[in-house]
Design a protein around this motif. Sequence first.
Motif, PDB file in Angstrom:
ATOM      1  N   GLY A   1      40.401  38.363  -5.939  1.00  0.00           N
ATOM      2  CA  GLY A   1      41.302  38.702  -4.848  1.00  0.00           C
ATOM      3  C   GLY A   1      42.208  37.527  -4.519  1.00  0.00           C
ATOM      4  O   GLY A   1      42.318  36.566  -5.278  1.00  0.00           O
ATOM      5  N   GLY A   2      42.867  37.600  -3.378  1.00  0.00           N
ATOM      6  CA  GLY A   2      43.759  36.520  -2.960  1.00  0.00           C
ATOM      7  C   GLY A   2      45.192  37.005  -2.828  1.00  0.00           C
ATOM      8  O   GLY A   2      45.483  38.196  -2.961  1.00  0.00           O
ATOM      9  N   ARG A   3      46.084  36.092  -2.564  1.00  0.00           N
ATOM     10  CA  ARG A   3      47.483  36.435  -2.329  1.00  0.00           C
ATOM     11  C   ARG A   3      48.246  36.461  -3.650  1.00  0.00           C
ATOM     12  O   ARG A   3      48.080  35.593  -4.505  1.00  0.00           O
ATOM     13  CB  ARG A   3      48.129  35.441  -1.359  1.00  0.00           C
ATOM     14  CG  ARG A   3      47.488  35.461   0.031  1.00  0.00           C
ATOM     15  CD  ARG A   3      48.370  34.758   1.041  1.00  0.00           C
ATOM     16  NE  ARG A   3      49.600  35.488   1.313  1.00  0.00           N
ATOM     17  CZ  ARG A   3      49.687  36.523   2.125  1.00  0.00           C
ATOM     18  NH1 ARG A   3      48.611  36.993   2.738  1.00  0.00           N
ATOM     19  NH2 ARG A   3      50.859  37.111   2.341  1.00  0.00           N
ATOM     20  N   HIS A   4      49.079  37.481  -3.785  1.00  0.00           N
ATOM     21  CA  HIS A   4      49.902  37.640  -4.976  1.00  0.00           C
ATOM     22  C   HIS A   4      51.329  37.952  -4.558  1.00  0.00           C
ATOM     23  O   HIS A   4      51.548  38.699  -3.596  1.00  0.00           O
ATOM     24  CB  HIS A   4      49.368  38.771  -5.869  1.00  0.00           C
ATOM     25  CG  HIS A   4      48.070  38.447  -6.529  1.00  0.00           C
ATOM     26  ND1 HIS A   4      47.970  37.959  -7.801  1.00  0.00           N
ATOM     27  CD2 HIS A   4      46.794  38.532  -6.063  1.00  0.00           C
ATOM     28  CE1 HIS A   4      46.702  37.759  -8.108  1.00  0.00           C
ATOM     29  NE2 HIS A   4      45.969  38.101  -7.067  1.00  0.00           N
ATOM     30  N   ARG A   5      52.262  37.410  -5.291  1.00  0.00           N
ATOM     31  CA  ARG A   5      53.667  37.701  -5.018  1.00  0.00           C
ATOM     32  C   ARG A   5      54.125  38.793  -5.970  1.00  0.00           C
ATOM     33  O   ARG A   5      53.942  38.688  -7.184  1.00  0.00           O
ATOM     34  CB  ARG A   5      54.540  36.454  -5.180  1.00  0.00           C
ATOM     35  CG  ARG A   5      55.995  36.704  -4.800  1.00  0.00           C
ATOM     36  CD  ARG A   5      56.764  35.416  -4.591  1.00  0.00           C
ATOM     37  NE  ARG A   5      58.127  35.684  -4.158  1.00  0.00           N
ATOM     38  CZ  ARG A   5      58.478  35.954  -2.910  1.00  0.00           C
ATOM     39  NH1 ARG A   5      57.556  36.001  -1.964  1.00  0.00           N
ATOM     40  NH2 ARG A   5      59.737  36.183  -2.593  1.00  0.00           N
ATOM     41  N   VAL A   6      54.727  39.832  -5.412  1.00  0.00           N
ATOM     42  CA  VAL A   6      55.170  40.982  -6.190  1.00  0.00           C
ATOM     43  C   VAL A   6      56.678  41.108  -6.055  1.00  0.00           C
ATOM     44  O   VAL A   6      57.220  41.081  -4.942  1.00  0.00           O
ATOM     45  CB  VAL A   6      54.497  42.283  -5.690  1.00  0.00           C
ATOM     46  CG1 VAL A   6      54.954  43.470  -6.514  1.00  0.00           C
ATOM     47  CG2 VAL A   6      52.987  42.145  -5.745  1.00  0.00           C
TER      48      VAL A   6
ATOM     49  N   ARG B   1      66.276  47.025  -2.713  1.00  0.00           N
ATOM     50  CA  ARG B   1      65.213  46.029  -2.761  1.00  0.00           C
ATOM     51  C   ARG B   1      65.770  44.700  -3.248  1.00  0.00           C
ATOM     52  O   ARG B   1      66.576  44.641  -4.153  1.00  0.00           O
ATOM     53  CB  ARG B   1      64.096  46.473  -3.697  1.00  0.00           C
ATOM     54  CG  ARG B   1      63.393  47.720  -3.229  1.00  0.00           C
ATOM     55  CD  ARG B   1      62.057  47.871  -3.936  1.00  0.00           C
ATOM     56  NE  ARG B   1      61.393  49.085  -3.513  1.00  0.00           N
ATOM     57  CZ  ARG B   1      60.717  49.218  -2.393  1.00  0.00           C
ATOM     58  NH1 ARG B   1      60.622  48.197  -1.572  1.00  0.00           N
ATOM     59  NH2 ARG B   1      60.147  50.365  -2.076  1.00  0.00           N
ATOM     60  N   SER B   2      65.315  43.643  -2.627  1.00  0.00           N
ATOM     61  CA  SER B   2      65.683  42.304  -3.072  1.00  0.00           C
ATOM     62  C   SER B   2      64.529  41.377  -2.724  1.00  0.00           C
ATOM     63  O   SER B   2      63.836  41.570  -1.735  1.00  0.00           O
ATOM     64  CB  SER B   2      66.966  41.825  -2.390  1.00  0.00           C
ATOM     65  OG  SER B   2      66.804  41.784  -0.978  1.00  0.00           O
ATOM     66  N   GLY B   3      64.331  40.347  -3.542  1.00  0.00           N
ATOM     67  CA  GLY B   3      63.250  39.410  -3.279  1.00  0.00           C
ATOM     68  C   GLY B   3      61.902  40.004  -3.622  1.00  0.00           C
ATOM     69  O   GLY B   3      61.781  40.923  -4.408  1.00  0.00           O
ATOM     70  N   GLY B   4      60.860  39.459  -3.024  1.00  0.00           N
ATOM     71  CA  GLY B   4      59.507  39.890  -3.344  1.00  0.00           C
ATOM     72  C   GLY B   4      58.661  40.047  -2.098  1.00  0.00           C
ATOM     73  O   GLY B   4      59.134  39.889  -0.968  1.00  0.00           O
ATOM     74  N   TYR B   5      57.385  40.361  -2.327  1.00  0.00           N
ATOM     75  CA  TYR B   5      56.441  40.592  -1.236  1.00  0.00           C
ATOM     76  C   TYR B   5      55.199  39.749  -1.484  1.00  0.00           C
ATOM     77  O   TYR B   5      54.741  39.606  -2.618  1.00  0.00           O
ATOM     78  CB  TYR B   5      56.038  42.064  -1.169  1.00  0.00           C
ATOM     79  CG  TYR B   5      57.191  43.030  -1.031  1.00  0.00           C
ATOM     80  CD1 TYR B   5      57.632  43.438   0.219  1.00  0.00           C
ATOM     81  CD2 TYR B   5      57.834  43.539  -2.156  1.00  0.00           C
ATOM     82  CE1 TYR B   5      58.688  44.318   0.351  1.00  0.00           C
ATOM     83  CE2 TYR B   5      58.889  44.429  -2.043  1.00  0.00           C
ATOM     84  CZ  TYR B   5      59.313  44.809  -0.786  1.00  0.00           C
ATOM     85  OH  TYR B   5      60.358  45.684  -0.666  1.00  0.00           O
ATOM     86  N   GLU B   6      54.629  39.206  -0.413  1.00  0.00           N
ATOM     87  CA  GLU B   6      53.343  38.537  -0.478  1.00  0.00           C
ATOM     88  C   GLU B   6      52.273  39.573  -0.157  1.00  0.00           C
ATOM     89  O   GLU B   6      52.260  40.153   0.919  1.00  0.00           O
ATOM     90  CB  GLU B   6      53.281  37.376   0.509  1.00  0.00           C
ATOM     91  CG  GLU B   6      54.147  36.182   0.127  1.00  0.00           C
ATOM     92  CD  GLU B   6      53.594  35.429  -1.079  1.00  0.00           C
ATOM     93  OE1 GLU B   6      52.368  35.505  -1.312  1.00  0.00           O
ATOM     94  OE2 GLU B   6      54.391  34.794  -1.787  1.00  0.00           O
ATOM     95  N   VAL B   7      51.377  39.797  -1.111  1.00  0.00           N
ATOM     96  CA  VAL B   7      50.373  40.851  -0.974  1.00  0.00           C
ATOM     97  C   VAL B   7      48.980  40.246  -0.975  1.00  0.00           C
ATOM     98  O   VAL B   7      48.669  39.401  -1.824  1.00  0.00           O
ATOM     99  CB  VAL B   7      50.482  41.866  -2.141  1.00  0.00           C
ATOM    100  CG1 VAL B   7      49.459  42.968  -1.980  1.00  0.00           C
ATOM    101  CG2 VAL B   7      51.886  42.437  -2.205  1.00  0.00           C
ATOM    102  N   GLU B   8      48.147  40.639  -0.025  1.00  0.00           N
ATOM    103  CA  GLU B   8      46.756  40.193   0.031  1.00  0.00           C
ATOM    104  C   GLU B   8      45.895  41.200  -0.721  1.00  0.00           C
ATOM    105  O   GLU B   8      45.754  42.352  -0.303  1.00  0.00           O
ATOM    106  CB  GLU B   8      46.285  40.068   1.474  1.00  0.00           C
ATOM    107  CG  GLU B   8      44.884  39.492   1.619  1.00  0.00           C
ATOM    108  CD  GLU B   8      44.806  38.032   1.199  1.00  0.00           C
ATOM    109  OE1 GLU B   8      43.767  37.630   0.645  1.00  0.00           O
ATOM    110  OE2 GLU B   8      45.794  37.304   1.440  1.00  0.00           O
TER     111      GLU B   8
END
Length: 312
Positions: free
Chosen positions: A153-158, A165-172
């Motif tokens: 697990g942990g944080r992932h950038r998508v 849409r532009s940029g990304g998302y920080e997903v836990e």
Amino acid sequence: MARDYYEALGVPRGASADEIQQAFRRLARRHHPDVNRDPAAEERFKEINEAYQVLSEPSTRARYDRFGENFRQVPEDWEERVAAGAGAGAGPGGRGPFGGARGRVWTGGGGDGGIDLDDLFGGFFGARGATGPIPGADQQAELPLTVEEAYRGGRHRVTLRGPGRSGGYEVEVPPGTVDGQRIRLAGEGGRGSGRGPSGDLYLVVRIAPHPRYRLDGRNIHVPLPVTPWEAALGATVPLEAPGGTLKVHIPAGSSTGRRLRLRGQGMPNPHGAPGDLYAEVRVMVPPSLGPRERELFQELAAESSFDPRRQP
């Protein structure tokens, strides 16, 4: 949008769900960045994932087949809206909720059979006389993970591509995430209309094939190579697992194919019991023998009466 999704997966437009899944797994195994160091492999892997996330979901695939590259701008309940427009709810002049004739079926592509999405949605809201807020549609995308990433697990950038849409998302990502699990990003879906709230974005976890680990729900299967003497005499040997190195006791007289169960050493479960890890014994022989090793094996062959081909 990248090239045609069917072309990206190398399947015909009439491919079954199983054919699409098989094509994805085959290509993912070949292009996953963990196994393919080619700089172009990562982009190819993203293209494969984008194609699979659309074609593996029946409702999303139906919108893509009907509307082509504009499918993301079409709400998920478009079929219900078309049906509603064909009935008593049609607007003035016998036009349906999308601003088209009653009962008309829209198809993707250009020419007379194409769709002007601005007219389509404008006609819908105008015909219904809607002046209040209209919520945005929920959307779905895939989140590719390795077995180790899903375990920890942990944080992932998508980073997602597409209209608006532009940029990304920080997903836990929770520890022990399994294939097919959905992670909700509130308010990151389709935009609403008339100050309506945006829909949600659901990330569907897809765990990439691994050269050693095989997942079965939360259970993990892994091969355990052992020497002939460890298998015959018994031993305690190290085993590399997603959570780290484990010590595995091999009972004396173990043959290839014997499964050793390590309770609770499979994928974690934040809401219940973890899975188990199954180590499958594989007896390995030395690829070459030194003089003394050969002598000892010859002595064993002369002394032993064991015949694995004789039925008990």
